[in-house]
Write a protein that holds these residues in place. Structure first.
Motif, PDB file in Angstrom:
ATOM      1  N   SER A 118      -5.445   7.687   4.271  1.00 20.09           N
ATOM      2  CA  SER A 118      -5.963   6.339   4.565  1.00 20.09           C
ATOM      3  C   SER A 118      -7.054   6.401   5.629  1.00 20.09           C
ATOM      4  O   SER A 118      -7.102   5.584   6.545  1.00 20.09           O
ATOM      5  CB  SER A 118      -4.818   5.413   5.019  1.00 20.09           C
ATOM      6  OG  SER A 118      -3.863   5.268   3.996  1.00 20.09           O
TER       7      SER A 118
ATOM      8  N   LYS B  64       0.826  -1.202   0.000  1.00 22.15           N
ATOM      9  CA  LYS B  64       0.000   0.000   0.000  1.00 22.15           C
ATOM     10  C   LYS B  64       0.869   1.265   0.000  1.00 22.15           C
ATOM     11  O   LYS B  64       1.977   1.266   0.554  1.00 22.15           O
ATOM     12  CB  LYS B  64      -0.892  -0.060   1.243  1.00 22.15           C
ATOM     13  CG  LYS B  64      -2.077   0.859   1.281  1.00 22.15           C
ATOM     14  CD  LYS B  64      -2.939   0.479   2.486  1.00 22.15           C
ATOM     15  CE  LYS B  64      -4.017   1.475   2.791  1.00 22.15           C
ATOM     16  NZ  LYS B  64      -4.782   1.090   4.009  1.00 22.15           N
TER      17      LYS B  64
ATOM     18  N   GLY C  53      -2.129  -4.670   3.398  1.00 26.77           N
ATOM     19  CA  GLY C  53      -3.025  -3.607   3.815  1.00 26.77           C
ATOM     20  C   GLY C  53      -2.782  -3.267   5.270  1.00 26.77           C
ATOM     21  O   GLY C  53      -1.942  -3.877   5.938  1.00 26.77           O
TER      22      GLY C  53
ATOM     23  N   SER D  42      -7.807   0.189   2.386  1.00 26.79           N
ATOM     24  CA  SER D  42      -7.017  -0.698   1.513  1.00 26.79           C
ATOM     25  C   SER D  42      -7.832  -1.125   0.300  1.00 26.79           C
ATOM     26  O   SER D  42      -7.798  -2.285  -0.120  1.00 26.79           O
ATOM     27  CB  SER D  42      -6.543  -1.922   2.297  1.00 26.79           C
ATOM     28  OG  SER D  42      -5.832  -1.569   3.457  1.00 26.79           O
TER      29      SER D  42
END
Length: 476
Positions: free
Chosen positions: A130, A81, A174, A157
């Motif tokens: 995020s 990620k 993730g 994710s």
């Protein structure tokens, strides 16, 4: 066929590389070809590492030829990620202002994947900071759900889940602060494991300062994959020690053979939280499958789940006001400013005394949950109480955000307690994936995975999916 190697599981890939049946170069080339075919439709991978992946594959193949000891993921293509440090790449975290924030060392999870022999072929998309259950940002753009462009692929994710669902890499990395592994896995029809807090080491050298305490207690790194067995392989690789994370715990993986089948608490409908019919049906179907696998199944709710949900909201939001909120206001895109603004309005933020009492309350709740797991080693419940949200549903104001937070209670309550949870698919409803969540006591991931494999054996695998056909069909 060689061009279909991308379809293999990570377990199959590593075994075939070790037996010299296929080379890592062939695997990487096949997965890169798959990326080229489907990623333009999904925008799941926003930093393609074709050149370095092929070079790493050549190194991996040379090690096989020399007869060197091989790691559990030797030669296996994976993705990581964009919010974790990878040497030489920007840790953008979906934020335009961080486009040049280049890391000079690998984060622990990236380093551990490399040590296990994995080949990192790309970096997956995330929302700004995020911090949403939707994956879109002004820097990298929107990631589509490979099943239906009108619903979220999950977040944060979402790029990881969409990529692995479509066959881009066998394993995706993730992280999960409030469901960011489990929810995208659910939305995209793959398996995703949130390990116990402290199981997988984490650290980003690009951070200006360490994260706040409740976030440290709740946030974890973990894998997404098309099979539960691949999660087990990936977790063992990711969980190798790293001295940069003082929370990392040296706890052995316990085999589940002696513990499964087990007594299962089933909570298909949470008190006071409306649940969609496909969600309830999926939990009841999975409960039947576990019972047929030898488990003792009882309908019972875990202790004070709604209280744990509100604790997550209040502690995480209070901590965000100590610095993250200003950064979001300065550097965030409109979507994250809107979403965080609604979260802030709905939270009961704490003064110092309230914050201290909240952290103490976390210990009280965790003690009660641990006692619960003594009687019911497995808890089966929804991932979310709703089918995947419509795209940008968190942009519709505070009332919609309240509904979202209520639906995500099974995710955030377990996150603030640092518990492991597994999202596993159960089938399709209305053309979209359905799934359930399995939660266990601390460091009982192997039991979680054993139950997940029992469900997977009955449900079958939904992926890889052809997003080109699926998305074209939906539009048509």
């Amino acid at each position: 066929m060689k061009q279909e190697l991308w379809r293999l599981s990570a377990t199959e890939m590593s075994a075939r590389v070790a037996s010299r049946d296929v080379s890592s170069k062939e695997l990487v080339e096949s997965c890169l070809q798959r990326l080229e075919a489907v990623n333009p439709y999904l925008n799941a991978i926003v930093d393609v590492l074709a050149e370095s992946a092929l070079a790493d594959a050549a190194t991996a193949d040379a090690a096989v030829q020399r007869g060197e000891p091989l790691g559990p993921l030797h030669g296996v293509p994976v993705t990581v990620k964009v919010n974790v440090d990878m040497a030489g790449r920007a840790t953008t975290n979906g934020v335009a202002a961080f486009r040049d924030l280049v890391a000079h060392e690998d984060s622990p999870v990236v380093a551990n994947l490399r040590k296990a022999g994995a080949i990192i072929m790309g970096r997956s998309n995330a929302p700004a900071f995020s911090y949403r259950w939707f994956t879109d940002n002004d820097l990298h753009g929107r990631t589509l759900n490979p099943w239906d462009a009108q619903v979220t692929p999950g977040g944060s994710s979402g790029g990881a889940a969409a990529a692995v669902a479509a066959g881009i890499g066998a394993i995706a990395h993730g992280n999960d602060l409030g469901g960011s592994i489990r929810y995208p896995a659910y939305a995209c029809g793959v398996a995703g494991l949130r390990p116990t807090s402290g199981r997988v080491p984490a650290f980003n050298a690009t951070q200006q300062r360490d994260r706040t305490l409740a976030v440290q207690l709740a946030s974890v790194q973990g894998p997404l994959a098309r099979t539960v067995g691949d999660l087990r392989l990936a977790l063992a690789a990711m969980a190798a020690p790293d001295v940069r994370d003082p929370w990392w715990a040296h706890v052995a993986f316990e085999a589940a053979e002696h513990a499964f089948p087990a007594r299962v608490a089933v909570c298909a409908e949470l008190p006071g939280v409306p649940a969609d019919a496909p969600v309830v049906d999926a939990v009841r179907r999975a409960a039947q499958w576990l019972e047929e696998a030898g488990c003792i199944v009882e309908e019972v709710a875990p202790p004070r789940l709604n209280e744990a949900c509100e604790l997550w909201l209040n502690l995480v939001t209070t901590e965000a006001l100590s610095g993250l909120a200003d950064t979001i206001e300065e550097h965030g895109d409109r979507a994250i400013r809107n979403a965080f603004g609604s979260q802030r309005q709905l939270a009961s933020t704490c003064d110092l005394d309230g914050y201290v009492r909240g952290l103490a309350r976390r210990t009280t709740l965790l003690r009660e949950w641990q006692a619960f797991f003594e009687r019911y080693p497995l808890l089966l419940m929804p991932v979310s109480c709703r089918t995947p949200f419509a795209v940008d549903e968190d942009q519709r104001g505070d009332a919609y955000m309240r509904q979202i937070l209520d639906a995500q209670s099974p995710l955030v309550a377990t996150a603030i307690l640092g518990l492991p949870g597994l999202a596993v698919p159960t089938g399709l409803s209305g053309g979209l994936p359905t799934g359930v969540q399995i939660v266990t006591g601390r460091y009982q991931e192997s039991l979680c995975l054993a139950a997940g494999e029992a469900i997977e054996a009955r449900a079958g695998r939904l992926t890889p999916i052809d997003p080109v056909r699926a998305l074209t069909h939906r539009v048509g």
